[in-house]
Design a protein around this motif. Structure first.
Motif, PDB file in Angstrom:
ATOM      1  N   TRP A   4       6.862  -9.200  -3.011  1.00  0.00           N
ATOM      2  CA  TRP A   4       5.523  -8.858  -2.243  1.00  0.00           C
ATOM      3  C   TRP A   4       4.501  -9.746  -2.415  1.00  0.00           C
ATOM      4  O   TRP A   4       3.672 -10.163  -1.847  1.00  0.00           O
ATOM      5  CB  TRP A   4       5.256  -7.295  -2.762  1.00  0.00           C
ATOM      6  CG  TRP A   4       3.896  -6.863  -1.974  1.00  0.00           C
ATOM      7  CD1 TRP A   4       3.391  -7.191  -0.882  1.00  0.00           C
ATOM      8  CD2 TRP A   4       3.288  -5.504  -2.289  1.00  0.00           C
ATOM      9  NE1 TRP A   4       2.333  -6.489  -0.307  1.00  0.00           N
ATOM     10  CE2 TRP A   4       2.394  -5.471  -1.233  1.00  0.00           C
ATOM     11  CE3 TRP A   4       3.410  -4.643  -3.193  1.00  0.00           C
ATOM     12  CZ2 TRP A   4       1.227  -4.349  -1.217  1.00  0.00           C
ATOM     13  CZ3 TRP A   4       2.607  -3.636  -3.100  1.00  0.00           C
ATOM     14  CH2 TRP A   4       1.570  -3.311  -2.304  1.00  0.00           C
ATOM     15  N   HIS A   5       4.384 -10.073  -4.010  1.00  0.00           N
ATOM     16  CA  HIS A   5       3.392 -11.043  -4.376  1.00  0.00           C
ATOM     17  C   HIS A   5       3.958 -12.162  -5.140  1.00  0.00           C
ATOM     18  O   HIS A   5       5.034 -12.044  -5.513  1.00  0.00           O
ATOM     19  CB  HIS A   5       2.138 -10.372  -5.333  1.00  0.00           C
ATOM     20  CG  HIS A   5       1.692  -9.049  -4.837  1.00  0.00           C
ATOM     21  ND1 HIS A   5       0.673  -9.140  -3.769  1.00  0.00           N
ATOM     22  CD2 HIS A   5       1.705  -7.911  -4.924  1.00  0.00           C
ATOM     23  CE1 HIS A   5       0.332  -7.958  -3.748  1.00  0.00           C
ATOM     24  NE2 HIS A   5       0.826  -6.866  -4.312  1.00  0.00           N
ATOM     25  N   TYR A  22       5.962  -9.923   4.016  1.00  0.00           N
ATOM     26  CA  TYR A  22       5.549 -10.513   2.688  1.00  0.00           C
ATOM     27  C   TYR A  22       5.226 -11.819   2.550  1.00  0.00           C
ATOM     28  O   TYR A  22       5.898 -12.793   3.325  1.00  0.00           O
ATOM     29  CB  TYR A  22       6.708 -10.152   1.515  1.00  0.00           C
ATOM     30  CG  TYR A  22       6.814  -8.756   1.139  1.00  0.00           C
ATOM     31  CD1 TYR A  22       6.043  -7.671   1.850  1.00  0.00           C
ATOM     32  CD2 TYR A  22       7.730  -8.410   0.373  1.00  0.00           C
ATOM     33  CE1 TYR A  22       6.203  -6.524   1.396  1.00  0.00           C
ATOM     34  CE2 TYR A  22       8.071  -6.959   0.082  1.00  0.00           C
ATOM     35  CZ  TYR A  22       7.428  -6.200   0.221  1.00  0.00           C
ATOM     36  OH  TYR A  22       7.428  -4.697  -0.113  1.00  0.00           O
ATOM     37  N   LYS A  30       5.715   4.751  -3.381  1.00  0.00           N
ATOM     38  CA  LYS A  30       4.793   4.451  -4.295  1.00  0.00           C
ATOM     39  C   LYS A  30       4.671   5.470  -5.474  1.00  0.00           C
ATOM     40  O   LYS A  30       4.401   6.575  -5.227  1.00  0.00           O
ATOM     41  CB  LYS A  30       3.285   3.946  -3.619  1.00  0.00           C
ATOM     42  CG  LYS A  30       2.423   3.146  -4.653  1.00  0.00           C
ATOM     43  CD  LYS A  30       1.105   2.985  -3.824  1.00  0.00           C
ATOM     44  CE  LYS A  30       0.009   2.174  -4.621  1.00  0.00           C
ATOM     45  NZ  LYS A  30      -1.170   1.971  -3.812  1.00  0.00           N
ATOM     46  N   SER A  79       3.615   5.819  -9.752  1.00  0.00           N
ATOM     47  CA  SER A  79       3.190   5.059 -11.116  1.00  0.00           C
ATOM     48  C   SER A  79       2.460   6.329 -11.911  1.00  0.00           C
ATOM     49  O   SER A  79       2.119   7.452 -11.253  1.00  0.00           O
ATOM     50  CB  SER A  79       2.318   4.091 -10.951  1.00  0.00           C
ATOM     51  OG  SER A  79       1.074   4.335 -10.552  1.00  0.00           O
ATOM     52  N   GLU A  86      -0.119   7.452  -9.754  1.00  0.00           N
ATOM     53  CA  GLU A  86       0.115   7.562  -8.284  1.00  0.00           C
ATOM     54  C   GLU A  86       1.280   8.678  -8.304  1.00  0.00           C
ATOM     55  O   GLU A  86       2.701   8.032  -8.376  1.00  0.00           O
ATOM     56  CB  GLU A  86       0.444   6.469  -7.272  1.00  0.00           C
ATOM     57  CG  GLU A  86       0.758   6.639  -6.018  1.00  0.00           C
ATOM     58  CD  GLU A  86      -0.521   6.853  -5.179  1.00  0.00           C
ATOM     59  OE1 GLU A  86      -0.343   7.631  -4.286  1.00  0.00           O
ATOM     60  OE2 GLU A  86      -1.421   6.277  -5.569  1.00  0.00           O
ATOM     61  N   PHE A 105       7.671   1.653  -5.948  1.00  0.00           N
ATOM     62  CA  PHE A 105       7.189   0.444  -5.865  1.00  0.00           C
ATOM     63  C   PHE A 105       5.879   0.493  -6.626  1.00  0.00           C
ATOM     64  O   PHE A 105       5.188   1.606  -6.565  1.00  0.00           O
ATOM     65  CB  PHE A 105       7.117  -0.458  -4.592  1.00  0.00           C
ATOM     66  CG  PHE A 105       6.155   0.236  -3.412  1.00  0.00           C
ATOM     67  CD1 PHE A 105       4.774  -0.001  -3.468  1.00  0.00           C
ATOM     68  CD2 PHE A 105       6.708   1.181  -2.744  1.00  0.00           C
ATOM     69  CE1 PHE A 105       4.018   0.568  -2.701  1.00  0.00           C
ATOM     70  CE2 PHE A 105       5.749   1.661  -1.775  1.00  0.00           C
ATOM     71  CZ  PHE A 105       4.336   1.326  -1.701  1.00  0.00           C
ATOM     72  N   SER A 106       5.186  -0.625  -6.867  1.00  0.00           N
ATOM     73  CA  SER A 106       3.893  -0.553  -7.795  1.00  0.00           C
ATOM     74  C   SER A 106       3.769   0.358  -8.914  1.00  0.00           C
ATOM     75  O   SER A 106       2.876   1.018  -9.156  1.00  0.00           O
ATOM     76  CB  SER A 106       2.838  -0.082  -6.546  1.00  0.00           C
ATOM     77  OG  SER A 106       2.508  -1.116  -5.628  1.00  0.00           O
ATOM     78  N   ALA A 132       0.961   0.181 -10.884  1.00  0.00           N
ATOM     79  CA  ALA A 132      -0.390   0.234 -10.424  1.00  0.00           C
ATOM     80  C   ALA A 132      -1.251  -0.919  -9.932  1.00  0.00           C
ATOM     81  O   ALA A 132      -2.497  -1.138 -10.166  1.00  0.00           O
ATOM     82  CB  ALA A 132      -1.434   1.037 -11.027  1.00  0.00           C
ATOM     83  N   GLN A 133      -0.639  -2.059  -9.343  1.00  0.00           N
ATOM     84  CA  GLN A 133      -1.052  -3.270  -8.929  1.00  0.00           C
ATOM     85  C   GLN A 133      -1.563  -3.965 -10.191  1.00  0.00           C
ATOM     86  O   GLN A 133      -2.504  -4.871  -9.974  1.00  0.00           O
ATOM     87  CB  GLN A 133      -2.148  -3.144  -7.801  1.00  0.00           C
ATOM     88  CG  GLN A 133      -1.451  -2.526  -6.348  1.00  0.00           C
ATOM     89  CD  GLN A 133      -0.469  -3.642  -6.158  1.00  0.00           C
ATOM     90  OE1 GLN A 133      -0.650  -4.831  -5.984  1.00  0.00           O
ATOM     91  NE2 GLN A 133       0.640  -3.229  -5.591  1.00  0.00           N
ATOM     92  N   ARG A 148      -5.278 -10.204 -10.122  1.00  0.00           N
ATOM     93  CA  ARG A 148      -5.240  -9.828  -8.590  1.00  0.00           C
ATOM     94  C   ARG A 148      -6.487  -9.328  -8.036  1.00  0.00           C
ATOM     95  O   ARG A 148      -6.713  -9.294  -6.881  1.00  0.00           O
ATOM     96  CB  ARG A 148      -4.109  -8.775  -8.610  1.00  0.00           C
ATOM     97  CG  ARG A 148      -3.402  -8.375  -7.455  1.00  0.00           C
ATOM     98  CD  ARG A 148      -2.212  -7.532  -7.206  1.00  0.00           C
ATOM     99  NE  ARG A 148      -1.272  -8.351  -7.894  1.00  0.00           N
ATOM    100  CZ  ARG A 148       0.182  -7.873  -8.074  1.00  0.00           C
ATOM    101  NH1 ARG A 148       0.293  -6.598  -7.817  1.00  0.00           N
ATOM    102  NH2 ARG A 148       1.249  -8.603  -8.391  1.00  0.00           N
ATOM    103  N   LEU A 150      -5.110  -4.921  -4.806  1.00  0.00           N
ATOM    104  CA  LEU A 150      -5.689  -4.532  -5.906  1.00  0.00           C
ATOM    105  C   LEU A 150      -7.308  -4.565  -5.572  1.00  0.00           C
ATOM    106  O   LEU A 150      -7.549  -5.970  -5.705  1.00  0.00           O
ATOM    107  CB  LEU A 150      -5.412  -4.694  -7.215  1.00  0.00           C
ATOM    108  CG  LEU A 150      -6.121  -4.020  -8.249  1.00  0.00           C
ATOM    109  CD1 LEU A 150      -6.004  -2.510  -8.223  1.00  0.00           C
ATOM    110  CD2 LEU A 150      -5.656  -4.476  -9.716  1.00  0.00           C
TER     111      LEU A 150
END
Length: 328
Positions: free
Chosen positions: A32-33, A65, A194, A196, A199, A220-221, A224-225, A241, A249
């Motif tokens: 993604w990043h 992406y 999502k 975490s 989350e 994913f995440s 948490a970014q 980020r 984020l």
């Protein structure tokens, strides 16, 4: 010429994805990043090679992406041609469609036209005839689920994907999606929500649905970014980020309350001999309904550090209680 490590499978653990025959590594690499056109190609290439050398066989992509959109698939396709092509049958490559990719009425959401057109574009960018998993990236409130998931099933029937997946679906939508795909003879393999420490919506209903339906889960995440790393323990550092205009984020998310929570969680991590990131990943993996956790990485060193979470995945009851007290 790249030759993967002969010991690449010695230390990684693999779990069955739902009730399917597919095994996935405990940690999967998301692109993604850090793998787009704005990023250094050779750095991303080194991360991907190191991940495979350490038994990470699943590489997760999506059409959008980057940035710019599509560039992560293009870069991964080049890595596949330059390095990983001899190992294609050892890899699980996934992509998705659902978010904005091109202008006009057919460039996003969940119509059959968009999904199948997007997959064709993704395959061209990566340079392969099929992906292992094709996801509906998000439900479309204006398109019947039967159409959206019928397109995903059609991709499987056409040989452009091996498995069907969904992402960002609610518990109720997930149950209905599983029914539709099952009726189409294309069972849902996996859900990517999502999830975490910060989350936790999946715990209320979604994980129970996935268990009942025999569907795998790949959060994913999980960091948490980056909030669940040591990078934000003292605010927003330069180059992080949260300081970048194209990051997901936002600086407004790095609140004093979150920083204080992360600092307390970091104390528990240190007592366990872990980094905060390793604690957060191990915590997500503590639930047997989680098949694999999806991480990103900005460097080989960060990748290795995150994979270190697998060395300590057990939790004592008092540790879990202390974490819950912090997260209230």
């Amino acid at each position: 010429m790249y030759l993967s490590s002969p010991t690449r499978y010695d230390s990684m653990t693999y779990a069955r994805c739902g009730r399917s025959g597919l095994l996935l590594p405990a940690v999967s690499l998301g692109l993604w990043h850090n793998f787009g056109g704005v990023d250094a190609y050779e750095n991303g290439r080194a991360i991907v090679r190191r991940a495979f050398d350490r038994g990470v066989t699943h590489f997760d992509l999506a059409n959008n992406y980057g940035p710019p959109p599509g560039s992560a698939e293009e870069n991964f396709g080049k890595m596949l041609r330059d390095d990983l092509h001899p190992y294609r049958d050892e890899l699980v490559i996934s992509t998705k469609a659902g978010y904005l990719m091109w202008p006009g009425p057919y460039g996003e959401w969940g119509s059959r036209k968009y999904l199948l057109s997007s997959l064709d574009q993704s395959l061209r960018r990566i340079g392969i005839p099929y992906v292992d998993i094709f996801y509906s990236h998000r439900p479309d409130p204006e398109t019947p689920l039967e159409e959206t998931l019928g397109a995903v099933a059609a991709a499987v029937r056409q040989g452009k994907a091996i498995y069907a997946g969904i992402s960002n679906y609610s518990a109720a939508q997930t149950r209905e999606a599983c029914r539709i795909l099952r009726d189409l003879g294309c069972p849902c393999l996996i859900h990517q929500p999502k999830y975490s420490m910060y989350e936790r919506w999946v715990e209320a209903e979604l994980l129970a649905v996935l268990e009942q339906e025999g569907v795998g889960c790949i959060p994913f995440s999980p960091l948490a970014q980056g909030l669940l790393t040591d990078r934000y323990l003292h605010g927003i550092p330069e180059g992080s980020r949260a300081s970048k205009p194209h990051g997901f984020l936002q600086s407004s998310q790095v609140t004093p309350e979150r920083v204080a929570q992360s600092q307390r969680l970091n104390d528990i991590a240190q007592q366990r001999g872990q980094t905060l990131a390793q604690l957060a990943l191990a915590w997500v993996l503590r639930d047997p309904r989680i098949t694999t956790v999806l991480i990103g990485a900005s460097s080989v060193e960060q990748l290795d550090q995150n994979l270190g979470a697998l060395a300590r995945r057990d939790f004592a009851q008092d540790e879990l209680a202390a974490i819950e007290d912090i997260l209230k």
